[in-house]
Structures are given as C-alpha cells and as structure tokens.
Write a protein that holds these residues in place. Structure first.
Motif, PDB file in Angstrom:
ATOM      1  N   ALA A 127       0.786  -1.233  -0.052  1.00 11.87           N
ATOM      2  CA  ALA A 127      -0.136  -0.003  -0.108  1.00 11.87           C
ATOM      3  C   ALA A 127       0.793   1.088   0.089  1.00 11.87           C
ATOM      4  CB  ALA A 127      -0.858  -0.129   1.326  1.00 11.87           C
ATOM      5  N   LYS A 128       0.505   2.269  -0.853  1.00  7.66           N
ATOM      6  CA  LYS A 128       1.059   3.677  -0.924  1.00  7.66           C
ATOM      7  C   LYS A 128       2.561   3.441  -1.351  1.00  7.66           C
ATOM      8  CE  LYS A 128      -0.230   6.521   2.220  1.00  7.66           C
ATOM      9  NZ  LYS A 128      -0.665   7.031   3.712  1.00  7.66           N
ATOM     10  N   ILE A 129       2.808   2.703  -2.242  1.00 14.08           N
ATOM     11  CA  ILE A 129       4.203   2.669  -2.913  1.00 14.08           C
ATOM     12  C   ILE A 129       4.068   2.947  -4.350  1.00 14.08           C
ATOM     13  CG2 ILE A 129       5.122   0.964  -1.066  1.00 14.08           C
ATOM     14  CD1 ILE A 129       4.256  -1.102  -2.818  1.00 14.08           C
ATOM     15  N   GLN A 130       5.374   3.173  -4.946  1.00 17.28           N
ATOM     16  CA  GLN A 130       5.189   3.763  -6.296  1.00 17.28           C
ATOM     17  C   GLN A 130       5.277   2.655  -7.065  1.00 17.28           C
ATOM     18  OE1 GLN A 130       8.910   5.304  -8.170  1.00 17.28           O
ATOM     19  NE2 GLN A 130       7.564   7.304  -8.707  1.00 17.28           N
ATOM     20  N   ARG A 131       6.140   1.574  -7.080  1.00 21.24           N
ATOM     21  CA  ARG A 131       6.074   0.520  -7.937  1.00 21.24           C
ATOM     22  C   ARG A 131       6.605  -0.922  -7.153  1.00 21.24           C
ATOM     23  NH1 ARG A 131       6.688   1.908 -13.172  1.00 21.24           N
ATOM     24  NH2 ARG A 131       6.760   4.345 -13.600  1.00 21.24           N
ATOM     25  N   ARG A 132       6.825  -1.815  -8.036  1.00 18.16           N
ATOM     26  CA  ARG A 132       7.322  -3.189  -7.441  1.00 18.16           C
ATOM     27  C   ARG A 132       6.366  -3.754  -6.443  1.00 18.16           C
ATOM     28  NH1 ARG A 132      13.907  -1.656  -7.079  1.00 18.16           N
ATOM     29  NH2 ARG A 132      13.849  -0.722  -9.104  1.00 18.16           N
ATOM     30  N   THR A 133       5.368  -4.320  -6.997  1.00 19.57           N
ATOM     31  CA  THR A 133       4.232  -5.198  -6.255  1.00 19.57           C
ATOM     32  C   THR A 133       4.003  -6.273  -6.795  1.00 19.57           C
ATOM     33  OG1 THR A 133       2.368  -4.161  -7.815  1.00 19.57           O
ATOM     34  CG2 THR A 133       3.116  -2.954  -5.504  1.00 19.57           C
ATOM     35  N   PRO A 134       5.072  -7.219  -7.068  1.00 22.14           N
ATOM     36  CA  PRO A 134       6.463  -7.018  -6.770  1.00 22.14           C
ATOM     37  C   PRO A 134       7.431  -6.881  -8.370  1.00 22.14           C
ATOM     38  CG  PRO A 134       6.142  -9.317  -7.028  1.00 22.14           C
ATOM     39  CD  PRO A 134       4.954  -8.561  -7.300  1.00 22.14           C
ATOM     40  N   ARG A 135       8.655  -6.564  -8.157  1.00 22.90           N
ATOM     41  CA  ARG A 135       9.332  -6.654  -9.110  1.00 22.90           C
ATOM     42  C   ARG A 135      10.241  -8.119  -9.126  1.00 22.90           C
ATOM     43  NH1 ARG A 135      14.805  -3.436 -11.372  1.00 22.90           N
ATOM     44  NH2 ARG A 135      15.002  -4.510 -13.038  1.00 22.90           N
ATOM     45  N   LEU A 136      10.028  -8.655 -10.391  1.00 27.71           N
ATOM     46  CA  LEU A 136      10.843 -10.179 -10.316  1.00 27.71           C
ATOM     47  C   LEU A 136      12.070  -9.869 -11.202  1.00 27.71           C
ATOM     48  CD1 LEU A 136       7.648 -12.278 -10.726  1.00 27.71           C
ATOM     49  CD2 LEU A 136       8.789 -11.641  -8.589  1.00 27.71           C
ATOM     50  N   LYS A 137      13.247  -9.982 -10.817  1.00 27.49           N
ATOM     51  CA  LYS A 137      14.434  -9.831 -11.705  1.00 27.49           C
ATOM     52  C   LYS A 137      14.930 -11.114 -12.344  1.00 27.49           C
ATOM     53  CE  LYS A 137      17.159  -6.691 -10.889  1.00 27.49           C
ATOM     54  NZ  LYS A 137      18.535  -6.012 -10.307  1.00 27.49           N
ATOM     55  N   ASP A 138      15.942 -10.903 -13.149  1.00 29.51           N
ATOM     56  CA  ASP A 138      16.331 -12.050 -14.137  1.00 29.51           C
ATOM     57  C   ASP A 138      16.608 -13.404 -13.414  1.00 29.51           C
ATOM     58  OD1 ASP A 138      16.768 -10.556 -16.466  1.00 29.51           O
ATOM     59  OD2 ASP A 138      18.533 -10.044 -15.656  1.00 29.51           O
ATOM     60  N   GLY A 139      16.059 -14.427 -13.992  1.00 27.51           N
ATOM     61  CA  GLY A 139      16.282 -15.816 -13.615  1.00 27.51           C
ATOM     62  C   GLY A 139      15.639 -16.217 -12.353  1.00 27.51           C
ATOM     63  N   THR A 140      14.379 -15.180 -11.880  1.00 28.61           N
ATOM     64  CA  THR A 140      13.590 -15.798 -10.643  1.00 28.61           C
ATOM     65  C   THR A 140      12.462 -16.755 -11.087  1.00 28.61           C
ATOM     66  OG1 THR A 140      12.521 -13.652 -10.986  1.00 28.61           O
ATOM     67  CG2 THR A 140      14.285 -13.564  -9.662  1.00 28.61           C
ATOM     68  N   ARG A 141      12.000 -17.359 -10.159  1.00 32.37           N
ATOM     69  CA  ARG A 141      10.955 -18.401 -10.415  1.00 32.37           C
ATOM     70  C   ARG A 141      10.052 -18.029  -9.113  1.00 32.37           C
ATOM     71  NH1 ARG A 141      10.889 -22.914 -12.935  1.00 32.37           N
ATOM     72  NH2 ARG A 141      10.023 -24.075 -11.162  1.00 32.37           N
ATOM     73  N   SER A 142       8.779 -17.521  -9.348  1.00 33.64           N
ATOM     74  CA  SER A 142       7.976 -17.255  -8.171  1.00 33.64           C
ATOM     75  C   SER A 142       6.503 -17.686  -8.477  1.00 33.64           C
ATOM     76  CB  SER A 142       8.103 -15.425  -8.055  1.00 33.64           C
ATOM     77  OG  SER A 142       9.367 -14.992  -8.244  1.00 33.64           O
ATOM     78  N   ALA A 143       5.856 -17.666  -7.304  1.00 35.01           N
ATOM     79  CA  ALA A 143       4.499 -18.026  -7.289  1.00 35.01           C
ATOM     80  C   ALA A 143       3.910 -16.655  -6.540  1.00 35.01           C
ATOM     81  CB  ALA A 143       3.975 -19.076  -6.570  1.00 35.01           C
ATOM     82  N   VAL A 144       3.105 -15.782  -7.141  1.00 37.73           N
ATOM     83  CA  VAL A 144       2.519 -14.490  -6.489  1.00 37.73           C
ATOM     84  C   VAL A 144       1.106 -14.680  -6.476  1.00 37.73           C
ATOM     85  CG1 VAL A 144       2.598 -12.117  -6.684  1.00 37.73           C
ATOM     86  CG2 VAL A 144       4.415 -13.227  -7.842  1.00 37.73           C
ATOM     87  N   VAL A 145       0.605 -14.944  -5.194  1.00 34.75           N
ATOM     88  CA  VAL A 145      -0.714 -15.446  -5.070  1.00 34.75           C
ATOM     89  C   VAL A 145      -1.460 -14.736  -3.949  1.00 34.75           C
ATOM     90  CG1 VAL A 145      -2.129 -17.587  -4.556  1.00 34.75           C
ATOM     91  CG2 VAL A 145       0.285 -17.957  -5.773  1.00 34.75           C
ATOM     92  N   ASN A 146      -2.780 -14.243  -4.547  1.00 29.28           N
ATOM     93  CA  ASN A 146      -3.618 -13.475  -3.560  1.00 29.28           C
ATOM     94  C   ASN A 146      -3.031 -12.414  -2.613  1.00 29.28           C
ATOM     95  OD1 ASN A 146      -5.294 -16.699  -2.619  1.00 29.28           O
ATOM     96  ND2 ASN A 146      -5.936 -15.135  -4.231  1.00 29.28           N
ATOM     97  N   ASN A 147      -2.392 -11.552  -3.135  1.00 30.44           N
ATOM     98  CA  ASN A 147      -1.850 -10.553  -2.657  1.00 30.44           C
ATOM     99  C   ASN A 147      -2.891  -9.200  -3.089  1.00 30.44           C
ATOM    100  OD1 ASN A 147       0.663 -11.559  -1.769  1.00 30.44           O
ATOM    101  ND2 ASN A 147       0.813 -12.213  -4.151  1.00 30.44           N
ATOM    102  N   LEU A 148      -2.451  -8.196  -2.226  1.00 33.32           N
ATOM    103  CA  LEU A 148      -3.430  -7.088  -2.513  1.00 33.32           C
ATOM    104  C   LEU A 148      -2.526  -6.003  -2.716  1.00 33.32           C
ATOM    105  CD1 LEU A 148      -6.274  -5.437  -2.527  1.00 33.32           C
ATOM    106  CD2 LEU A 148      -5.810  -5.090   0.185  1.00 33.32           C
ATOM    107  N   ALA A 149      -2.804  -4.968  -3.710  1.00 37.18           N
ATOM    108  CA  ALA A 149      -2.110  -3.604  -3.922  1.00 37.18           C
ATOM    109  C   ALA A 149      -3.014  -2.439  -3.823  1.00 37.18           C
ATOM    110  CB  ALA A 149      -1.268  -3.728  -5.093  1.00 37.18           C
ATOM    111  N   TYR A 150      -2.409  -1.685  -3.190  1.00 40.09           N
ATOM    112  CA  TYR A 150      -3.352  -0.331  -3.066  1.00 40.09           C
ATOM    113  C   TYR A 150      -2.496   0.959  -3.200  1.00 40.09           C
ATOM    114  CZ  TYR A 150      -6.701   3.204  -1.759  1.00 40.09           C
ATOM    115  OH  TYR A 150      -7.651   4.287  -1.792  1.00 40.09           O
ATOM    116  N   PHE A 151      -3.057   1.736  -4.273  1.00 36.35           N
ATOM    117  CA  PHE A 151      -2.503   3.073  -4.205  1.00 36.35           C
ATOM    118  C   PHE A 151      -0.996   2.961  -4.512  1.00 36.35           C
ATOM    119  CE2 PHE A 151      -1.334   7.754  -4.014  1.00 36.35           C
ATOM    120  CZ  PHE A 151      -2.718   8.218  -4.471  1.00 36.35           C
TER     121      PHE A 151
END
Length: 429
Positions: free
Chosen positions: A238-262
């Motif tokens: 909440a109340k951040i500019q970017r990276r909700t999230p940022r995934l960089k080179d070579g990453t393997r991620s599960a991004v599940v049921n998160n909330l982003a606001y503003f």
C-alpha cells in the motif's frame, strides 16, 4: 551481556538479561505514541488461509531437535542481538514489548536455524526502528514484528529495506510482519536465494524523499536475480510507487492472493523470469498509461484490476509472454478467488492483526475507506516523504509478562501464541 542458562531434559532455555548497556530507547523528540487499538472482530476470516508451510520453504525442520529457547526481557538491540547470535538452533521469545532502536545499522540473523517469535511479546508487541531487519542465515523464521527503517543519516537509499533476506540464503519464512518506511524497497527477497516464503505481511509507505531530494524510490518488494522457488501469498502492498512485486532475471515465483493499493507501476518482470500470478487484487492504480503486469514469462489467472482509477478498457498486460500453465507452484497451495482477497488480507496481514498498533490500523482503514481516492491526481499528497511526514518513529509502551515455555510440543505452543495475536477471539496459551 549475561545469559543465565537453565538446563532442561530436551532443551536449553536462555534468558537474555542486558546488564551494563543502555536500558532506554533514544527516539526523536517528534516521536509519537503508537498504542494498540482495542481488539475487534475483523471483517474477514479470523485467521489467514496461508500458513508457514504454504510456500516452498519447509518451516523450521530443526525444531524437533535439541534447541535453545532464548528470552528477550528488555527492548534493546543488545538484548535481541544476544538472543539471535551464537551457534545451534534457537527460538527467540519475548517477555517485553517496546520499540527497539537499531541506531542506524542492520540487525542480521546470521546463524542458521533461528525462529524469531514476536507473537510471544505482550501487547503491543515489538517494533524495530532506524535499521534493517535481515535474515542472513538459512532455515529461519520471523513472525509478528514490525520494522520501520526510516531515512537514516547517511543520505543513501540503496539496499535500505525495512526487512529482507540476504544473498544466497535458503529455506526462510517471513510471516505476519509489518515492513514500512523503506528507502529502497520495504520488504525484499535476496539474490540467488532459494525456497523463500513471504506470507501475510503488511508492506507500506516507502519513503519518496527520505533526504529531502525526491529520490523517487518508494518501492514495495524486489525478488533478486536468480531467486528460486519464491512464494508471495496473502500480502498487502500500500502507498508505494512500484514493485508489487518486481521479479528480476532468472527468478521463479508464485505470486498468489496479494493486495496492492495506491500504486503506480504495478508488477514488472525481467525477460527470463517465470512466474504464476493467481488471484491477486490491484486497486487504485494512479498512472493508467502503465500496465499492471509488464514483461516476463508468466501464467495469469483471476487477477483483478479495479477501482478507483483504472479505465476498465486499459489492458492489464504489456510485453508478457503469457504461459498456458503454472510454471511455479508450491504443493498443496490453494488460491482463493480474487474477489475475496481484500477482506481476507486486510483482516490478516501484518504483525499481530488482532492487536494492531495505530499505524497498521491506519493503513488498513485507509484501504478499506479508499482514503487515497481524492489524491489520484496529486499522489505525493498521499504518499509519505519521510518518517516525520508520518509522525516520527513510534514509541511503544514497555509491558512485561512471564512465559511458561513447554518441555515438548514447542511448535504447537508457538502456533498457539500466533493464533492469540491473529484471532481476536483467541486467548494466549
């Protein structure tokens, strides 16, 4: 520093007694009291759908072996450092609440096999200020604490996250933690890490001008290069500019049921990332010319992009290689519908959801009430420049209680203490 060791049949119990060190926390004269709100039933589930084992990490596989239980009895850096340091598996519990001033330098859990159980502290719990909280070892867990790094005095911003895991660490869990007022990101996963799980965290108010120079680095979460098997589930940005999230080179991620606001830029991925984005809710994007998801190789399912600002006709995706199936997914993880995410996460994210301090309660209520709606055309009137813009570092009361640590079933005891600060209807063990 003096440790009184009491031998028990299976575990060693260490009480950290700080002697000969400063016993009070020095704070800014502008610091404000941060008192807990009265417990109320949340408008959502009593406890989170996501547990410590929801991701790829195996939480504390060492806990059934001989471990030391180290008790922090005063809210000082020295007392906590003594508890987390040394060899051997250890669980850190708290018989005190309070604000712990890190005096501008990181507090690192450097040895493997450490569980920092903030849920054991009396109300209103533990808040770290003016320094990064970092897991630098393997097989560690942090739960139910708050970390607010703030601007610092060295005029730097890079690497100054409120909470993160260090380079090449593995099998770590950060759960029900509040991370705010970072000058780089607020909570991040280290480079070349593996099996990292972030669940039920409240991540907010990155500082856009920590040294008065508009550094514009008020970001949420970075997953560093080559981080493998990362799980981000049930978190709030909440109340951040970017990276909700940022995934960089070579990453393997599960991004599940998160909330982003503003937020502004949303979730961006480098070209060779592989990710599963499932059931996330993105509310209140500011710059609708940006896409919520940008770049990378990812599977997308049931991600809600909604009010108040985003034109429904604006595409969610830009430059993505959309995959037909989930390339990364922890065994046994179940996603809820994205329509349920806001109520669930606002009820459960952050340190001690049933015993929130004023800032955490404020953020939750701002999201529920869409407090930023009137500031969409002037987001800097709603974003936070530095910690003084939010009233200064909080000063928590130093309450105490005595813990009766069991000789067996330590995991169950820790889970019962977690439930006691997550469920307003539960009682301490």
């Amino acid at each position: 520093m003096k440790d009184n060791a009491v031998m028990n049949t299976r575990r060693t119990f260490l009480r950290s007694v700080a002697t000969g060190c400063v016993g009070t926390v020095v704070l800014s004269t502008t610091a404000q009291a941060e008192k807990p709100e009265e417990k109320q039933g949340p408008s959502g589930p009593a406890t989170s759908q996501f547990g410590l084992d929801s991701g790829f990490a195996d939480p504390a596989p060492w806990l059934d072996d001989d471990v030391s239980v180290r008790t922090v009895t005063e809210p000082t850096r020295d007392a906590v450092e003594a508890a987390i340091s040394g060899s051997g598996a250890r669980v850190v519990v708290f018989e005190t609440s309070g604000t712990i001033d890190l005096n501008g330098s990181p507090l690192k859990i450097q040895a493997d096999n450490c569980w920092v159980a903030g849920q054991t502290a009396p109300s209103p719990g533990i808040t770290f200020v003016d320094g990064r909280l970092q897991i630098s070892g393997d097989n560690c867990i942090i739960q139910h604490v708050r970390s607010r790094i703030g601007s610092g005095s060295d005029n730097t911003i890079q690497g100054k996250d409120s909470v993160n895991t260090a380079f090449a660490t593995q099998n770590n869990v950060i759960d029900h933690v509040t991370a705010a007022w970072g000058t780089d990101e607020c909570m991040s996963v280290g480079y070349r890490t593996s099996d990292t799980t972030f669940t039920n965290n409240l991540i907010y108010e990155g500082l856009y001008s920590p040294h008065g120079n508009r550094s514009e680095h008020h970001y949420g979460t970075l997953v560093g290069d080559d981080a493998d098997d990362v799980t981000l589930a049930g978190n709030v940005w909440a109340k951040i500019q970017r990276r909700t999230p940022r995934l960089k080179d070579g990453t393997r991620s599960a991004v599940v049921n998160n909330l982003a606001y503003f937020f502004d830029g949303g979730s961006n991925m480098d070209g060779d990332t592989r990710a599963s984005f499932v059931g996330n809710a993105y509310l209140g994007q500011i710059d609708t010319s940006d896409r919520v998801f940008e770049g990378g190789n990812a599977y997308f399912e049931d991600n809600t992009v909604a009010e108040p600002a985003l034109d429904p006709g604006t595409p969610k995706y830009d430059g993505n290689n959309e995959l037909d199936s989930r390339p990364v997914w922890p065994d046994g993880l179940d996603a809820m519908p994205s329509d349920d995410v806001e109520a669930h996460n606002l009820a459960n994210a952050g340190a001690r959801p049933a015993d929130r301090t004023a800032h955490d309660e404020r953020i939750v209520e701002e999201i529920r009430n869409r407090a930023g709606t009137d500031e969409l055309d002037s987001p800097y009137d709603y974003w936070v420049a530095d910690e003084d813009d939010a009233g200064g570092f909080p000063s928590l009361p130093e309450n105490t209680h005595s813990l009766n640590v069991p000789n067996s079933d330590l995991r169950e005891w820790l889970e019962d203490w977690a439930t006691a600060v997550e469920d307003p209807n539960a009682s301490p063990p």
